[in-house]
Design a protein around this motif. Structure first.
Motif, PDB file in Angstrom:
ATOM      1  N   ASN A   4     -14.877  27.978  -5.143  1.00  0.00           N
ATOM      2  CA  ASN A   4     -16.231  28.498  -4.933  1.00  0.00           C
ATOM      3  C   ASN A   4     -16.554  29.648  -5.896  1.00  0.00           C
ATOM      4  O   ASN A   4     -17.687  29.801  -6.325  1.00  0.00           O
ATOM      5  CB  ASN A   4     -16.462  28.902  -3.477  1.00  0.00           C
ATOM      6  CG  ASN A   4     -15.445  29.899  -2.973  1.00  0.00           C
ATOM      7  OD1 ASN A   4     -14.459  30.193  -3.657  1.00  0.00           O
ATOM      8  ND2 ASN A   4     -15.674  30.416  -1.779  1.00  0.00           N
ATOM      9  N   GLU A   7     -17.313  28.036  -9.308  1.00  0.00           N
ATOM     10  CA  GLU A   7     -18.663  27.474  -9.331  1.00  0.00           C
ATOM     11  C   GLU A   7     -19.722  28.567  -9.375  1.00  0.00           C
ATOM     12  O   GLU A   7     -20.747  28.415 -10.034  1.00  0.00           O
ATOM     13  CB  GLU A   7     -18.877  26.549  -8.125  1.00  0.00           C
ATOM     14  CG  GLU A   7     -18.058  25.281  -8.192  1.00  0.00           C
ATOM     15  CD  GLU A   7     -18.235  24.508  -9.491  1.00  0.00           C
ATOM     16  OE1 GLU A   7     -19.393  24.315  -9.931  1.00  0.00           O
ATOM     17  OE2 GLU A   7     -17.210  24.110 -10.084  1.00  0.00           O
ATOM     18  N   ALA A   8     -19.488  29.674  -8.698  1.00  0.00           N
ATOM     19  CA  ALA A   8     -20.438  30.796  -8.720  1.00  0.00           C
ATOM     20  C   ALA A   8     -20.547  31.375 -10.125  1.00  0.00           C
ATOM     21  O   ALA A   8     -21.649  31.698 -10.587  1.00  0.00           O
ATOM     22  CB  ALA A   8     -20.008  31.870  -7.724  1.00  0.00           C
ATOM     23  N   LYS A  10     -19.946  29.736 -12.929  1.00  0.00           N
ATOM     24  CA  LYS A  10     -20.610  28.729 -13.767  1.00  0.00           C
ATOM     25  C   LYS A  10     -22.124  28.699 -13.547  1.00  0.00           C
ATOM     26  O   LYS A  10     -22.862  28.232 -14.411  1.00  0.00           O
ATOM     27  CB  LYS A  10     -20.019  27.349 -13.511  1.00  0.00           C
ATOM     28  CG  LYS A  10     -18.640  27.180 -14.093  1.00  0.00           C
ATOM     29  CD  LYS A  10     -18.148  25.775 -13.859  1.00  0.00           C
ATOM     30  CE  LYS A  10     -16.817  25.553 -14.524  1.00  0.00           C
ATOM     31  NZ  LYS A  10     -16.383  24.154 -14.387  1.00  0.00           N
ATOM     32  N   GLN A  11     -22.580  29.202 -12.421  1.00  0.00           N
ATOM     33  CA  GLN A  11     -24.019  29.212 -12.126  1.00  0.00           C
ATOM     34  C   GLN A  11     -24.725  30.469 -12.627  1.00  0.00           C
ATOM     35  O   GLN A  11     -25.947  30.563 -12.532  1.00  0.00           O
ATOM     36  CB  GLN A  11     -24.245  29.060 -10.614  1.00  0.00           C
ATOM     37  CG  GLN A  11     -23.738  27.751 -10.045  1.00  0.00           C
ATOM     38  CD  GLN A  11     -24.326  26.534 -10.736  1.00  0.00           C
ATOM     39  OE1 GLN A  11     -25.521  26.485 -11.001  1.00  0.00           O
ATOM     40  NE2 GLN A  11     -23.481  25.567 -11.043  1.00  0.00           N
ATOM     41  N   THR A  12     -23.978  31.427 -13.167  1.00  0.00           N
ATOM     42  CA  THR A  12     -24.603  32.668 -13.609  1.00  0.00           C
ATOM     43  C   THR A  12     -25.394  32.470 -14.898  1.00  0.00           C
ATOM     44  O   THR A  12     -25.105  31.563 -15.689  1.00  0.00           O
ATOM     45  CB  THR A  12     -23.554  33.780 -13.842  1.00  0.00           C
ATOM     46  OG1 THR A  12     -22.678  33.374 -14.895  1.00  0.00           O
ATOM     47  CG2 THR A  12     -22.775  34.083 -12.577  1.00  0.00           C
ATOM     48  N   THR A  13     -26.357  33.322 -15.100  1.00  0.00           N
ATOM     49  CA  THR A  13     -27.143  33.308 -16.329  1.00  0.00           C
ATOM     50  C   THR A  13     -26.252  33.592 -17.533  1.00  0.00           C
ATOM     51  O   THR A  13     -26.415  32.980 -18.590  1.00  0.00           O
ATOM     52  CB  THR A  13     -28.269  34.362 -16.242  1.00  0.00           C
ATOM     53  OG1 THR A  13     -29.066  34.074 -15.093  1.00  0.00           O
ATOM     54  CG2 THR A  13     -29.122  34.365 -17.487  1.00  0.00           C
ATOM     55  N   TYR A  15     -23.099  32.857 -17.984  1.00  0.00           N
ATOM     56  CA  TYR A  15     -22.300  31.667 -18.325  1.00  0.00           C
ATOM     57  C   TYR A  15     -23.165  30.659 -19.091  1.00  0.00           C
ATOM     58  O   TYR A  15     -22.743  30.119 -20.108  1.00  0.00           O
ATOM     59  CB  TYR A  15     -21.727  31.037 -17.053  1.00  0.00           C
ATOM     60  CG  TYR A  15     -20.732  29.933 -17.321  1.00  0.00           C
ATOM     61  CD1 TYR A  15     -19.393  30.224 -17.526  1.00  0.00           C
ATOM     62  CD2 TYR A  15     -21.129  28.605 -17.359  1.00  0.00           C
ATOM     63  CE1 TYR A  15     -18.469  29.223 -17.764  1.00  0.00           C
ATOM     64  CE2 TYR A  15     -20.214  27.591 -17.595  1.00  0.00           C
ATOM     65  CZ  TYR A  15     -18.886  27.900 -17.797  1.00  0.00           C
ATOM     66  OH  TYR A  15     -17.972  26.905 -18.040  1.00  0.00           O
ATOM     67  N   ARG A  16     -24.373  30.431 -18.602  1.00  0.00           N
ATOM     68  CA  ARG A  16     -25.286  29.501 -19.294  1.00  0.00           C
ATOM     69  C   ARG A  16     -25.648  30.036 -20.677  1.00  0.00           C
ATOM     70  O   ARG A  16     -25.761  29.280 -21.640  1.00  0.00           O
ATOM     71  CB  ARG A  16     -26.524  29.261 -18.446  1.00  0.00           C
ATOM     72  CG  ARG A  16     -26.250  28.395 -17.225  1.00  0.00           C
ATOM     73  CD  ARG A  16     -27.534  27.923 -16.546  1.00  0.00           C
ATOM     74  NE  ARG A  16     -28.400  28.998 -16.109  1.00  0.00           N
ATOM     75  CZ  ARG A  16     -28.297  29.626 -14.940  1.00  0.00           C
ATOM     76  NH1 ARG A  16     -27.360  29.279 -14.093  1.00  0.00           N
ATOM     77  NH2 ARG A  16     -29.133  30.590 -14.620  1.00  0.00           N
ATOM     78  N   LYS A  60     -18.158  39.697 -14.586  1.00  0.00           N
ATOM     79  CA  LYS A  60     -18.185  38.556 -13.667  1.00  0.00           C
ATOM     80  C   LYS A  60     -16.784  38.014 -13.385  1.00  0.00           C
ATOM     81  O   LYS A  60     -16.422  37.789 -12.240  1.00  0.00           O
ATOM     82  CB  LYS A  60     -19.079  37.435 -14.214  1.00  0.00           C
ATOM     83  CG  LYS A  60     -20.537  37.816 -14.320  1.00  0.00           C
ATOM     84  CD  LYS A  60     -21.122  38.055 -12.957  1.00  0.00           C
ATOM     85  CE  LYS A  60     -22.601  38.367 -13.042  1.00  0.00           C
ATOM     86  NZ  LYS A  60     -23.190  38.612 -11.741  1.00  0.00           N
ATOM     87  N   GLU A 105     -14.453  29.041 -20.378  1.00  0.00           N
ATOM     88  CA  GLU A 105     -14.489  27.848 -19.531  1.00  0.00           C
ATOM     89  C   GLU A 105     -13.087  27.482 -19.039  1.00  0.00           C
ATOM     90  O   GLU A 105     -12.872  27.229 -17.858  1.00  0.00           O
ATOM     91  CB  GLU A 105     -15.095  26.686 -20.317  1.00  0.00           C
ATOM     92  CG  GLU A 105     -15.197  25.408 -19.529  1.00  0.00           C
ATOM     93  CD  GLU A 105     -15.804  24.278 -20.342  1.00  0.00           C
ATOM     94  OE1 GLU A 105     -15.649  23.130 -19.922  1.00  0.00           O
ATOM     95  OE2 GLU A 105     -16.415  24.541 -21.403  1.00  0.00           O
TER      96      GLU A 105
END
Length: 153
Positions: A4, A7-8, A10-13, A15-16, A60, A105
């Motif tokens: 979890n 995944e949290a 990977k959902q951050t701004t 990371y993107r 993070k 990653e």
């Protein structure tokens, strides 16, 4: 790292943004183009695009070894970029942004090969930091000793 949390992250701004920067700077060759347009200065300028990588690793993910490995890749990219012509070719083949994105990653996903690479680079970066502090300390000591000798006479 728990699933979890992975995944949290990977959902951050951040990371993107890291993925997007790697795409544009290395896969779409914006980094070497900037290097051609602004020789030497371009690599220092593009190093500011590494700030999201550092933020992600320090804030993070909270990993000092990952942060040191990212700094290691950044400094190597800057040093190569300072060499005329070699720097542009290095930007084409080295792809520091994509390499750092893969480190992040792989680290987040817990890939052992990536974690070992991160640890190896972190050790080298830590040794370089110690070396630079020793050199700085030696220079300061020599300057102070010189000042003392000059003031003595």
């Amino acid at each position: 790292m728990p699933h979890n949390r992975r995944e949290a992250i990977k959902q951050t701004t951040a990371y993107r943004m890291v993925k997007l920067i790697a795409l544009w700077m290395d896969q779409r060759f914006l980094d070497p183009i900037i290097g051609v347009l602004l020789p030497s200065v371009g690599d220092v300028l593009t190093s500011f695009f590494s700030l999201p990588y550092l933020y992600l690793s320090m804030v993070k993910i909270k990993s000092i070894p990952l942060t040191l490995a990212i700094i290691y890749n950044m400094l190597l990219d800057i040093l190569i970029g300072l060499i005329p012509f070699v720097g542009v070719v290095g930007d084409i083949f080295k792809r520091a942004f994509a390499r750092n994105a893969l480190l992040i990653e792989g680290y987040v996903e817990g890939r052992q090969a990536v974690i070992r690479e991160v640890e190896r680079k972190a050790v080298w970066m830590a040794l370089l930091i110690v070396l630079f502090f020793l050199i700085y300390w030696m220079i300061v000591s020599v300057v102070k000793l010189s000042e003392w000798i000059i003031s003595f006479f």
